[in-house]
Structure formats: C-alpha cells, structure tokens
Design a protein around this motif. Structure first.
Motif: not given
Ligand code: XMP
Length: 503
Positions: A130-146
C-alpha cells in the motif's frame, strides 16, 4: 555457468517456477529462505508463500541479498518482502484477488517489452503493497487499483501475480524479459549439455573405482544406470533383485533391455523363494514392507561383497525439494525410498547423477541416451511390489492370479490407448471370496479390484474415468482367463481419503 536461484518461501508454485525457467533455457535451482545465495547466481527470484510478511513468524529476507548486486524479482510474497525491507508498507486490504485478474500498464518498462498494455494474470493474495519504498515506481495496477508490478530499482522488480502459472497471459514473456534483458543471462541450459557434463564429472570423480546400482526396472534408476555406465563402463555393476513380487515377465523384460539393448552387464539375483519364505503368514502391510526392505538390503550387501566404493542412486529433484521443504535430511529419505530401506550406516559413497533433474527432464535424458519409450513412460511401481497388492497373506497361488490379471488389465489399457492417459493402473487381489456360476456349476472365487488413477506426483489422485465398454472388456478377459477370480470391482475412491495402493 550462471544460474537462477529461486528462494522458496513455501509457494505451491515454486517447483513449477523452476521448471518454467529451465524450459526457457536457463538452469535454475531452488534454495530455502534461510540458505545463502551461491556465488554463481545470475538472477534471484523470491517465491510466493502462504504467510503474511506482517506475521510475527513470517519467513525473513536476508538483507545481504542487496549487496550481491544480482538482479532480483519478487513474486507475490517475495514482492511484499522486498517492499517491506526497502521501507514500504504492506496491509491486508479490503480487496483480495484470487484467480484471473486484469492488469493495466501505468508506465512502460523493459520488463513488459513486446507485451500489450492490458492483460490478464493469475493472482492469489490477501495482502497488498500500500506504500512504496522511496525511489520506486509503479509499473502496473489491477483494475481494483492494487499495485501489480513495481520497479524498486534498476535491477530489483516485484510482481504481485504469478507469471509461472499458465493462466497468466504473457507470464513466460515477463520471465524472459527479466532473465534475458534485465539480468542479461544467456540461454545455455540443455539436456545434451547436461549429459556431456555429467559424464565428464562422474569420470573425474570415480576414475577407476567401481560402483554398484540396484535397478528396479523403473525410470529413475534406469536413467541413472545408463548415464553412469556411459562414464565408467564395466566398472558399474547393475543388480536386479527379483524378489518374486514383480509384474509378469518383469525379469525377462529388464534383462532384455539392459543386456541386449543397452549393453549393460546385468546381474540378476533370483531371491523369489527366500522372500516368499520370509513373508509366510505375514498379514500386516507395514510388516510386509519392513521385511522386504530389510531382506533387499541383505541381498544387495551380499552382491556387493565390499568391493564397491560407490553406490549410485536414482534420486530426482522433486524428492530433494520436497524433503528439504519439509525440513528432513534428503539423503536418508531417498535411500529409504529408492531401495526400500537402506540402513542408516552404509559403507558406500553415494552418487546421485540425476538429483537436479525433474521427472520430465529425466525422461528426456533417457530418450537422448536411447532408453526405450516403454521403460521411460512406465507407470510407477512400489518397491514392495505385489506384496502390498495382495490384501492379507501372500501365497504363490495368489501371486500367480494377480500377475496374470494385472497383465491382462495393463495390456488391454495399452491396446485401447488408455495406458498413457492414466498415471498408474493395477489390480488388487482381495481376500474375499464370493459365489458365482460357471456353466451350470457353482463357483466360489476371489474378488479382484482394478484401480486406475489420474495424478501429478502421486500426492493426490482421482480415479480414472475409463469408458464402460473398456471396463467391460477388461472384466470379461480377466474372468475368462484367470482361474480363481470370480468377481471384479472398480475402485472409485480418490486420494484422499483413500491412498493409491490398498495397503
Ligand atoms: P499411496 O498408496 O501412498 O501411493 O497413495 C503413492 C505412490 O507411491 C507408491 N508407493 C510406494 N512406493 N514403496 C515405494 O517405493 C512403497 O512402500 C510404496 N507404497 C506406495 C504407489 O505405488 C504410488 O505410486
């Protein structure tokens, strides 16, 4: 050679993952989460697992992994562990995702090279990052926003879904992108190379020493024997102990294959009478197993006459992984399993030439070594043999009935193209007699059960749905040709609750 190390956190898909990576053409090995990463790791994959990373007894991550500079891919639990260790937060969210789930690309990246933006993957999680480490990037999400895929750094990625499962679209491609484009590994695992390397390795270890192997007529010991024979030739002694509890014509069959086809000098020990004597009056299945295991070792010891420094075992990789995962010593479990109960103290050095191969790879190696198809694709057969397929006391008369009936059953399945469709098929002679009518005469003969199961590794099984007309033919052929069988029943119990064998 660089290899892929899969760190096992208890996922049911760990073995599958290792197989997939080898199918891609890179050698992979599974280690437990508390083992250290070998020096020649070219990529590390952290598996999924049943625990939550927030559990007090969660399996931990060894932080030294970050000092190796080896590319890391975390899958499911593995991704959450990476996220937590790097400073992120994992929680049990309102939404759990199980089964097929659609994901959407947020940011294009090399890990998704050649893959479309939206696709379906296989999920199995209750916790989420639910919270990313500093410096990381989200590349994809599910349709439930996970968060479905996270790039923690240039060489560290996490994916919430299981790419190794066939239901994940582009699962193979994602693994390939990680292994070839991020970890920059080469495709260099092939079974032909394996055979050449293994023969060299055995030659240099054994030199002119002698080795002995107990052949069972099954796949694993056959492949191990042929491989070692290629390396040390006449210095290998192959022993086949006929304890009299084998299938019809088994001895002839094995002799023919090893002597004639493969040129391996086979010593056949005829111990039929000895075993039958020892088993006289024994009814309890465990007692039968114990006697057979012990006697087998005595016969084998006598054959080796202390002349052999090495003992060849047909241990394969699934046994190694399973016994390691259950925290037991692998060597002991396999010695028991393979030859029915080696003593704990043995005066041999053990060589296990196919220890790192999966069953399907063992079969392919067997094919490359010229072992006939019908040996490589035989149904499994238990070490104690027909002793545990005769319920109650074993007699020569009952053994003869069972051998004939079993032969008819198996031959009919082969004729009808059903042998290769089922995992294991056999007959069981019960101690029950029932009334029948033959001609105008009353008969009073044994009930024979036929059992055929579908399974993957024998841990669970379901009864095979063989068509009625084939069952009918099997029944007619057996009752017409095997004196002593008066009635035939088909076992329709799955495992669990029943086991595959009756005893
Ligand atoms: P069960 O009966 O336990 O069988 O469901 C699972 C698989 O193991 C085989 N089996 C044995 N193999 N020694 C062996 O080497 C044994 O004592 C033994 N008992 C069962 C069985 O044939 C099946 O493939």
């Amino acid at each position: 050679m660089k290899k892929v190390i899969i760190v096992d956190y208890g996922s049911q898909y760990t073995q599958l993952l290792a197989r997939r990576i080898r199918e891609i053409g890179i050698y992979s090995e599974v280690i437990q989460y508390d083992e250290s990463i070998p020096n020649n790791a070219g990529a590390i994959i952290l598996s999924g697992g049943p625990k939550s990373v927030n559990d007090p007894d969660a399996f931990p991550l060894d932080r030294d992994i970050f000092n190796t500079n080896v590319p890391i891919l975390g899958i499911c639990y593995g991704m959450q562990l990476l996220a937590k260790e790097l400073g992120g937060k994992i929680e049990k969210t309102e939404i759990s995702e199980y089964g097929k789930t659609e994901i959407q690309t947020i940011k294009r990246d090399i890990i998704f090279d050649g893959i479309k933006d939206n696709f379906t993957v296989w999920m199995s999680h209750g916790d989420s990052v639910v919270k990313l480490p500093l410096g990381s990037q989200i590349l994809s999400k599910t349709k439930n926003n996970i968060n479905a895929c996270v790039k923690f750094s240039e060489k560290i990625y996490g994916i919430q879904f299981h790419p190794e499962v066939k239901h994940s679209e582009f699962g193979f491609e994602i693994l390939e992108n990680f292994l070839f484009k991020i970890a920059k590994l080469d495709k260099n695992w092939s079974l032909t190379n394996f055979i050449e390397e293994k023969i060299k390795e055995i030659k240099s270890e054994l030199k002119s020493e002698k080795a002995i192997i107990a052949l069972s007529g099954g796949v694993d010991s056959s492949v191990a024997a042929v491989l070692v024979h290629k390396a040390i030739g006449e210095n290998l002694k192959a022993v086949f102990v006929n304890h009299g509890l084998l299938r019809l014509n088994e001895e002839l069959e094995v002799k023919k294959i090893f002597n004639e086809l493969l040129g391996i000098n086979l010593t056949v020990v005829d111990a039929k009478k000895h075993f039958l004597n020892k088993l006289k009056g024994i009814v309890d299945p465990e007692e039968k197993r114990k006697i057979i295991g012990e006697e087998f070792i005595r016969v084998f010891e006598k054959e080796s006459k202390n002349n052999y420094k090495y003992l060849i075992q047909g241990t394969i990789y699934s046994d190694v992984i399973e016994s390691a995962a259950s925290g037991k010593s692998t060597a002991k479990i396999k010695s028991h399993h393979n030859v029915g109960g080696l003593p704990e103290e043995i005066n041999f050095k053990i060589i296990e030439p196919i220890k790192y191969l999966f069953k399907d790879e063992v079969r392919k190696v067997g094919e490359l070594l010229g072992i006939p198809h019908h040996i490589l694709y035989r149904h499994p057969f238990p070490g104690p043999g027909l002793a545990i397929r005769i319920v109650g006391e074993i007699t020569e008369e009952k053994l003869n009935i069972l051998k004939k009936a079993d032969h008819i059953f198996i031959e009919t399945l082969k004729e009808k193209n059903w042998y290769d469709k089922v995992w294991q098929a056999f007959t069981v002679l019960t101690p029950v007699k029932t009334v029948g009518v033959i001609g105008d005469e009353r008969s009073y003969d044994y009930v024979l059960a036929i059992r055929s199961v579908d399974s993957v590794e024998g841990m669970t099984a379901n009864w095979s749905k063989i068509p009625y007309y084939i069952l009918e033919e099997i029944s007619t052929r057996i009752t017409n040709n095997v004196k002593g069988v008066g009635r035939i029943v088909y076992d329709i119990t799955s495992k669990p609750p029943a086991t595959i064998e009756w005893e």
